[in-house]
Design an enzyme around this catalytic site. Structure first.
Site, short mmCIF file in Angstrom:
data_model
loop_
_atom_site.label_atom_id
_atom_site.label_comp_id
_atom_site.label_asym_id
_atom_site.label_seq_id
_atom_site.Cartn_x
_atom_site.Cartn_y
_atom_site.Cartn_z
N TYR A 138 30.88 31.25 26.44
CA TYR A 138 31.25 32.93 27.44
C TYR A 138 32.24 33.84 26.22
O TYR A 138 32.43 34.76 27.03
CB TYR A 138 30.95 32.33 28.91
CG TYR A 138 31.51 33.40 29.62
CD1 TYR A 138 30.57 34.21 30.14
CD2 TYR A 138 32.98 33.85 30.23
CE1 TYR A 138 30.63 35.56 30.99
CE2 TYR A 138 33.03 35.16 31.13
CZ TYR A 138 32.40 35.52 31.16
OH TYR A 138 32.83 36.37 32.19
N ARG A 145 32.40 41.33 23.62
CA ARG A 145 31.32 42.85 24.46
C ARG A 145 33.01 43.85 24.49
O ARG A 145 32.93 44.40 24.45
CB ARG A 145 31.16 42.89 26.27
CG ARG A 145 31.51 43.15 26.79
CD ARG A 145 30.68 43.09 27.91
NE ARG A 145 31.60 42.07 28.91
CZ ARG A 145 31.26 41.15 29.70
NH1 ARG A 145 30.24 41.84 30.36
NH2 ARG A 145 31.83 40.21 30.66
N TYR A 197 41.65 39.97 34.15
CA TYR A 197 42.33 38.24 34.12
C TYR A 197 43.15 38.07 32.43
O TYR A 197 43.56 37.88 32.33
CB TYR A 197 40.94 37.32 33.47
CG TYR A 197 40.12 37.74 34.49
CD1 TYR A 197 39.62 38.41 36.09
CD2 TYR A 197 38.36 36.98 34.41
CE1 TYR A 197 39.49 37.66 37.10
CE2 TYR A 197 37.79 36.88 35.54
CZ TYR A 197 38.26 37.72 37.02
OH TYR A 197 37.45 37.03 37.65
N GLU A 311 25.96 32.20 42.41
CA GLU A 311 26.49 33.98 41.89
C GLU A 311 25.34 34.67 42.73
O GLU A 311 24.24 34.17 42.47
CB GLU A 311 26.34 33.39 40.24
CG GLU A 311 27.22 35.27 40.52
CD GLU A 311 27.48 36.00 38.52
OE1 GLU A 311 28.67 34.07 37.77
OE2 GLU A 311 26.92 36.57 38.23
#
Length: 320
Positions: A138, A145, A197, A311
């Protein structure tokens, strides 16, 4: 300008066939061999998701009137006068490099066709918690990205709503809805914006808005990103799936309030569960929360953090 965009969950292939014959469509299918199918006016993505309890409904996005289909390299798309549906599908190894390619190729394609603004993006890939060169996969995805979006010079305020879920099938699937005008990014006052974050979660922060507000011919819609049990930037209620679901609903309520009083209730929600056995407990939480339960779709999927068990994403829109 208002988009001719509608979204719903369809129960039967008969309805799908009738709709696809008339309008430009994007379909998400579960329980099908992974792949992308481009036929007539319809783009169908099967990213390797598995439904729970036989819930095989199809997620549909449609724009009134036919579209023009095209396929170039890894890109599949259906272009409507006002809306563009596009998908990228290739192997997911190496994940960082292929994510970077996916975003570069997709955004170049939508810009070339005059639809420079993505309003919603989905990302699915395998082994989300596996290792890639010493990083969790991830994290590799987030790096690919973020670097591609930086190269494309996409500002934080123009980042769209997004979902990233781990599946049991190999392959990287990235697909999106694009428009000629931007939507409005909506952030959650209960949460730190994902792109801010701290580095403990990834060398590059996730890059997405918590939701996107768009104006459509049927009224305003709120496109909800995949939302987990996070407040501030920290995970909450580790190991307690019902408590996580309640925290998610508090986050979704906060997004609804932030998006504007004219936003209708949710029309449908998709619930991703890491453990299928948690479905009954989460279903009770949802039933207690919503006076009128929206349409629900239940699928198995791995959330971005190991301690997160559930989620939820979906769409607030007026229903017929």
């Amino acid at each position: 300008m208002k988009l001719p965009l509608r979204s719903r969950l369809l129960d039967t292939d008969v309805a799908v066939a009738a709709e696809a014959a008339q309008n430009a469509c994007l379909h998400l299918r579960t329980d099908h061999p992974p792949g992308v199918l481009l036929a007539s006016h319809c783009l169908t993505i099967s990213p390797g998701l598995h439904s729970l309890a036989g819930d095989t409904r199809i997620e549909e996005w449609s724009a009134h009137g036919p579209g023009r289909a095209a396929h170039t390299g890894a890109i599949h798309l259906v272009e409507h006068d006002r809306v563009l549906f596009a998908a990228w599908h290739r192997p997911d190894d190496p994940l960082e490099a292929n994510t970077r390619d996916a975003y570069r190729d997709l955004f170049r394609a939508i810009r070339e066709r005059g639809f420079p603004h993505a309003v919603r993006i989905w990302n699915f890939f395998s082994r989300i918690h596996g290792d890639e060169r010493g990083l969790e996969r991830y994290q590799s995805f987030c790096i690919g990205r973020a670097r591609s979006l930086a190269e494309l010079e996409i500002a934080e305020k123009h980042m769209p709503a997004a979902t990233a879920i781990g599946t049991g099938a190999p392959g990287l699937f990235v697909y999106l809805i694009a428009a000629r005008e931007p939507g409005v990014a909506v952030e959650n006052p209960r949460q730190v914006s994902a792109y801010h974050y701290p580095e403990q979660y990834s060398p590059e922060s996730p890059a997405f808005a918590r939701a996107t507000r768009i104006e459509t011919a049927d009224g305003p819609q709120l496109l909800l990103s995949g939302t987990a049990s996070i407040t501030g930037h920290e995970s909450r209620h580790a190991g307690d799936c019902p408590a996580q679901a309640r925290e998610i609903l508090a986050n979704l309520d906060a997004l609804h309030a932030a998006a504007g009083s004219d936003i209708p209730p949710p029309a449908w929600l998709r619930v991703y569960l890491r453990r299928p056995e948690d479905r009954p407990a989460v279903a009770r939480v949802l039933a207690e929360h919503y006076p009128r339960l929206p349409q629900l779709q239940w699928v198995q999927g791995d959330v971005c953090r190991r301690e997160l068990l559930v989620e939820i994403e979906g769409v607030h829109a007026r229903t017929p």
